[in-house]
Design an enzyme around this catalytic site. Structure first.
Site, PDB file in Angstrom:
ATOM      1  CG  ASP A 163       3.063  -7.104   7.387  1.00 62.44           C
ATOM      2  OD1 ASP A 163       2.602  -6.353   6.514  1.00 62.44           O
ATOM      3  OD2 ASP A 163       2.371  -7.942   7.988  1.00 62.44           O
ATOM      4  NE  ARG A 206      -1.983  -4.912  -1.666  1.00 62.59           N
ATOM      5  CZ  ARG A 206      -1.441  -4.397  -0.584  1.00 62.59           C
ATOM      6  NH1 ARG A 206      -0.341  -4.950  -0.095  1.00 62.59           N
ATOM      7  NH2 ARG A 206      -1.957  -3.344   0.016  1.00 62.59           N
ATOM      8  CG  ASP A 263       0.609  -3.162  10.371  1.00 61.79           C
ATOM      9  OD1 ASP A 263       1.560  -2.555   9.834  1.00 61.79           O
ATOM     10  OD2 ASP A 263      -0.164  -3.894   9.743  1.00 61.79           O
ATOM     11  CG  HIS A 323      -8.275   3.269  -0.471  1.00 59.48           C
ATOM     12  ND1 HIS A 323      -9.324   2.418  -0.225  1.00 59.48           N
ATOM     13  CD2 HIS A 323      -7.177   2.482  -0.625  1.00 59.48           C
ATOM     14  CE1 HIS A 323      -8.883   1.163  -0.249  1.00 59.48           C
ATOM     15  NE2 HIS A 323      -7.581   1.177  -0.487  1.00 59.48           N
ATOM     16  CB  THR A 374       2.303   0.372   6.314  1.00 56.69           C
ATOM     17  OG1 THR A 374       0.940   0.065   6.621  1.00 56.69           O
ATOM     18  CG2 THR A 374       3.153   0.105   7.544  1.00 56.69           C
ATOM     19  N   GLY A 387       0.818  -1.205   0.000  1.00 53.95           N
ATOM     20  CA  GLY A 387       0.000   0.000   0.000  1.00 53.95           C
ATOM     21  C   GLY A 387       0.853   1.255   0.000  1.00 53.95           C
ATOM     22  CG  ASP A 393      -2.348  -0.522   7.955  1.00 59.83           C
ATOM     23  OD1 ASP A 393      -3.192   0.356   7.710  1.00 59.83           O
ATOM     24  OD2 ASP A 393      -2.163  -1.516   7.223  1.00 59.83           O
ATOM     25  NE  ARG A 433      -2.496  -5.120   7.306  1.00 53.78           N
ATOM     26  CZ  ARG A 433      -1.312  -5.413   6.797  1.00 53.78           C
ATOM     27  NH1 ARG A 433      -1.220  -5.927   5.590  1.00 53.78           N
ATOM     28  NH2 ARG A 433      -0.216  -5.195   7.476  1.00 53.78           N
TER      29      ARG A 433
END
Length: 324
Positions: free
Chosen positions: A108, A77, A135, A255, A131, A16, A133, A177
Site C-alpha cells: 500500500d 524505503r 492486507d 523475517h 506483500t 518489503g 501481509d 503487520r
C-alpha cells in the site's frame, strides 16, 4: 503492438520484499518482449528512480531467476520520494531515460507513492500487489502471502515436535503487520490451541479460559500476529499470571517468513499479474492495480487499493470455532 504509444516500460520493486517478485519481473519482461516493448529495471525502488539506478532486463536471465525469493532489483524505503523535490528528480530521471510507463510491485505504501507521483507525472502507472501481509483490497491474495504462510507452517510444525517432547506452552509470533491473515491461516492449519490476531477482541479471552486448566501434560501452541495489540511478551506474562506452573517459551519467526523460494501458487500469481500489468498498459489503463478476485483478473484504482484488506466473515467464524 506497433501502434502503442508505450515504447519503454520501467519496473521496480518497493517496500518489503516478498517471494514471487522475481517471477512477476520475468513475466513482465517476457510479455513486453513479445510486444516489441523495451523494459528496464529500476533498482532500489523509489531511491533508484531518484538516482537513475536503471538497468536493462534480459528475459533469458530472468527466466533462470524466476524461482528465487526476494527481488533481484533490490528494494528500499525512500524518505526522499515523500518530498516533492524527490519526486521531481524521479520524474526527470524517467524523462532522461525515455521511460513512458511504470509497473510497480509492492504494497500500500508503494501505491500511495504512485498516487502522489501522479500529481506531477502523467505517464501511466500499473501496480502489482507484492506483500506477505495480504492486507491490500482489490485482490484475494497478494504476492508472497502463500509462501510466507507455508514457511510459518513448516516452522510451527517443527516447534510442535519439541513442545510435545517437553509438554511446553509455545507462543509463536508470526508476521503480518496489522493484518491477521498469516496468523489465522498458519494457526488454523497447524492446529494451534489459540490464535491471536489484531482483528479480534475475543481471542485473548478464549486463550485465558483454556490456559487456566492446562495441566502440563501435552503441548499447547499459541500463534500470535505481530500486529496484535498484546504482543508475544505480554501474552506470556498473562499466561504466567493465570497458570504459574506452565513451562513456556516464545519463538518469533520474524523475517524467515519473507525469504525462501516462492511457492507454486506465488510463482503462478506473479506470472499472471506480470502479464496482466503489461496488457493493462497497452489497453490504456493507468493508476490501477492488477489483482485476482474470485480467480479472475481485476483492475482496481489506486485510491481504492490503499484500504486495509480485513479478515472476512468466513475466517472470523472459523476463528470462533477453532479458537474456543
Amino acid at each position: 503492438m506497433k501502434n502503442s504509444p508505450i515504447k519503454h516500460i520501467g519496473v521496480f520493486t518497493s517496500g518489503g520484499d516478498s517471494p514471487g517478485m522475481n517471477a512477476a519481473l520475468y513475466a513482465i519482461a517476457k510479455t513486453a518482449e513479445t510486444k516489441g516493448i523495451k523494459v528496464s529495471g529500476i533498482r532500489k525502488g523509489y531511491e533508484g528512480m531518484i538516482d537513475g539506478d536503471i538497468v536493462p532486463l534480459e528475459v533469458h536471465e530472468l527466466q533462470k531467476l524466476a524461482h528465487r525469493g526476494g527481488t533481484i532489483l533490490k528494494t528500499a524505503r525512500s524518505q526522499r520520494f515523500m518530498q516533492l523535490e524527490g519526486r521531481k528528480k524521479a520524474l526527470q530521471m524517467l524523462k532522461d531515460n525515455n521511460i513512458d510507463a511504470l509497473i510497480a510491485i509492492g504494497g500500500d505504501g508503494t501505491f500511495r507513492g504512485l498516487l502522489a507521483f501522479s500529481e506531477i507525472c502523467d505517464i501511466p502507472f500499473i501496480g502489482i500487489p507484492g506483500t506477505i501481509d495480504n492486507d491490500i483490497s482489490g485482490t484475494d491474495y497478494t504476492l508472497g502471502f502463500d509462501s510466507a504462510v507455508n514457511t510459518a507452517i513448516e516452522n510451527i510444525d517443527k516447534i510442535r515436535d519439541t513442545a510435545e517432547s517437553h509438554n511446553r506452552v509455545f507462543i509463536i509470533e508470526v508476521m503480518g503487520r496489522d493484518s491477521g491473515y498469516i496468523g489465522i491461516h498458519s494457526g488454523l492449519t497447524v492446529g494451534a490451541d489459540a490464535i491471536l490476531i489484531p482483528e479480534s477482541g475475543e481471542d485473548f479471552i478464549h486463550l485465558l479460559d483454556k490456559i487456566k486448566d492446562y495441566d502440563n501434560e501435552e503441548a499447547f501452541l499459541v500463534v500470535v500476529s505481530e500486529g496484535d495489540e498484546l504482543g508475544a511478551e505480554l501474552v506470556a506474562s498473562k499466561i504466567k499470571e493465570i497458570n504459574p506452573s506452565v513451562d513456556l517459551r516464545i519463538t518469533k519467526l520474524g523475517h524467515v517468513q519473507r525469504g525462501g523460494n516462492p511457492s507454486a501458487f506465488d510463482r503462478m500469481l506473479g506470472i499472471r499479474l506480470g502479464v496482466a500489468s503489461v496488457d493493462a498498459l497497452l489497453k490504456g489503463k493507468k493508476n490501477v492495480m492488477a489483482g485476482i478476485l474470485n480467480n479472475q483478473l481485476r483492475l482496481t484504482p489506486f485510491n481504492q487499493v490503499v484500504k486495509q484488506h480485513s479478515i472476512n466473515k468466513e475466517l472470523q467464524e472459523l476463528l470462533k470455532i477453532f479458537g474456543s
